[in-house]
Design a protein around this motif. Sequence first.
Motif, mmCIF file in Angstrom:
data_model
loop_
_atom_site.group_PDB
_atom_site.id
_atom_site.type_symbol
_atom_site.label_atom_id
_atom_site.label_comp_id
_atom_site.label_asym_id
_atom_site.label_seq_id
_atom_site.Cartn_x
_atom_site.Cartn_y
_atom_site.Cartn_z
ATOM 1 N N GLU A 59 0.837 -1.210 0.000
ATOM 2 C CA GLU A 59 0.000 0.000 0.000
ATOM 3 C C GLU A 59 0.879 1.271 0.000
ATOM 4 N N GLU A 60 1.921 1.255 0.849
ATOM 5 C CA GLU A 60 2.793 2.436 0.966
ATOM 6 C C GLU A 60 3.704 2.593 -0.252
ATOM 7 N N SER A 61 4.269 1.470 -0.722
ATOM 8 C CA SER A 61 5.319 1.558 -1.754
ATOM 9 C C SER A 61 4.763 1.507 -3.170
ATOM 10 N N GLN A 62 3.546 0.971 -3.310
ATOM 11 C CA GLN A 62 2.922 0.853 -4.638
ATOM 12 C C GLN A 62 3.896 0.295 -5.675
ATOM 13 N N PRO A 63 4.532 -0.875 -5.395
ATOM 14 C CA PRO A 63 5.490 -1.397 -6.372
ATOM 15 C C PRO A 63 4.799 -1.854 -7.651
ATOM 16 N N SER A 64 5.437 -1.576 -8.774
ATOM 17 C CA SER A 64 4.881 -2.073 -10.039
ATOM 18 C C SER A 64 5.680 -3.295 -10.446
ATOM 19 N N GLY A 65 4.968 -4.381 -10.737
ATOM 20 C CA GLY A 65 5.669 -5.618 -11.059
ATOM 21 C C GLY A 65 5.882 -5.825 -12.544
ATOM 22 N N ALA A 66 5.431 -4.894 -13.381
ATOM 23 C CA ALA A 66 5.514 -5.110 -14.835
ATOM 24 C C ALA A 66 6.970 -5.336 -15.247
ATOM 25 N N GLY A 67 7.210 -6.465 -15.904
ATOM 26 C CA GLY A 67 8.552 -6.772 -16.402
ATOM 27 C C GLY A 67 9.536 -7.157 -15.308
ATOM 28 N N LYS A 68 9.035 -7.394 -14.089
ATOM 29 C CA LYS A 68 9.936 -7.704 -12.974
ATOM 30 C C LYS A 68 9.660 -9.103 -12.415
ATOM 31 N N THR A 69 10.669 -9.614 -11.685
ATOM 32 C CA THR A 69 10.551 -10.939 -11.081
ATOM 33 C C THR A 69 10.505 -10.819 -9.557
ATOM 34 N N ALA A 70 9.826 -11.777 -8.920
ATOM 35 C CA ALA A 70 9.772 -11.798 -7.453
ATOM 36 C C ALA A 70 9.956 -13.223 -6.962
ATOM 37 N N LEU A 71 10.565 -13.341 -5.785
ATOM 38 C CA LEU A 71 10.751 -14.634 -5.128
ATOM 39 C C LEU A 71 10.147 -14.553 -3.730
ATOM 40 N N ILE A 72 9.261 -15.522 -3.414
ATOM 41 C CA ILE A 72 8.649 -15.563 -2.090
ATOM 42 C C ILE A 72 9.255 -16.762 -1.357
ATOM 43 N N VAL A 73 9.946 -16.474 -0.285
ATOM 44 C CA VAL A 73 10.677 -17.486 0.496
ATOM 45 C C VAL A 73 9.714 -18.158 1.476
#
Length: 227
Positions: A59-73
């Motif tokens: 909510e605070e950072s409003q990250p945009s994931g377009a074209g990006k990768t994420a890893l959930i540990v």
Amino acid sequence: MSEPAEDPDVLARRIARESLDQEDPTGWFERLYSAASEGDAVVPWDRGAAHPLLAEWVEESQPSGAGKTALIVGAGTGWDAELIADLGFDTTAFDISPTAIEAARRNHPDSKAHYVTADLLAPPPRWHRAFDLVVEIYTVQALPIELQSAATQQVGEQVAPGGTLLVIAAARPDNQPDEAVEGPPWPLTRAAIESFARPDLRLIQVVQSPSPADPSIQRWRAEYLRD
Ligand SMILES: C[S@@+](CC[C@H](N)C(=O)[O-])C[C@H]1O[C@@H](n2cnc3c(N)ncnc32)[C@H](O)[C@@H]1O
């Protein structure tokens, strides 16, 4: 007369204790998820929703994931991964427990996330510095203190140049000795939170806040940026 069923929380603690006593510090996760899938135990951290501090950060950072990768540990049954995948990140979510991964796939049949079984202490080499966002919630603290430094290092090693690491953990005071903590979990001191940082992985924000459910429990939300 048949024996009454064991209280699910007591059973969860007993499963953990048996593994730890057999010097198998990670085996109890699969045993617990498997007992839960049979209806014989409850997974105490399975909230059925993303962690509120992750939702707050989004909510605070409003990250945009377009074209990006994420890893959930240590993704468990996938609620945090779904929040991040819905932001457009190409999301990989992993857990050491195959049954947790099966449950994640079952819970989220239309998911865009990739759910995989993997061990944080020996992650696939192709993940090294490959993710624009790494999210670690309550996995490091679920490991005995002697494994935490290796786990902490592996979390950071998956963050790509320019990438962000978000860590959410229960907090304990720096002056509480390791021997005084009867885990699991083994909550993290400020020093442990700071130890995710490296010369090229800078701690840029750390916030401590009480748990709304139990204000005697403090939690960390820490954000790091890789140069
Ligand atoms: C306390 S739970 C937290 C789950 C989830 N992150 C959450 O906040 O709901 C810790 C999770 O980490 C997983 N885990 C423990 N050790 C692991 C390891 N070495 N590699 C990958 N996952 C691990 C467990 O199976 C469990 O799902």
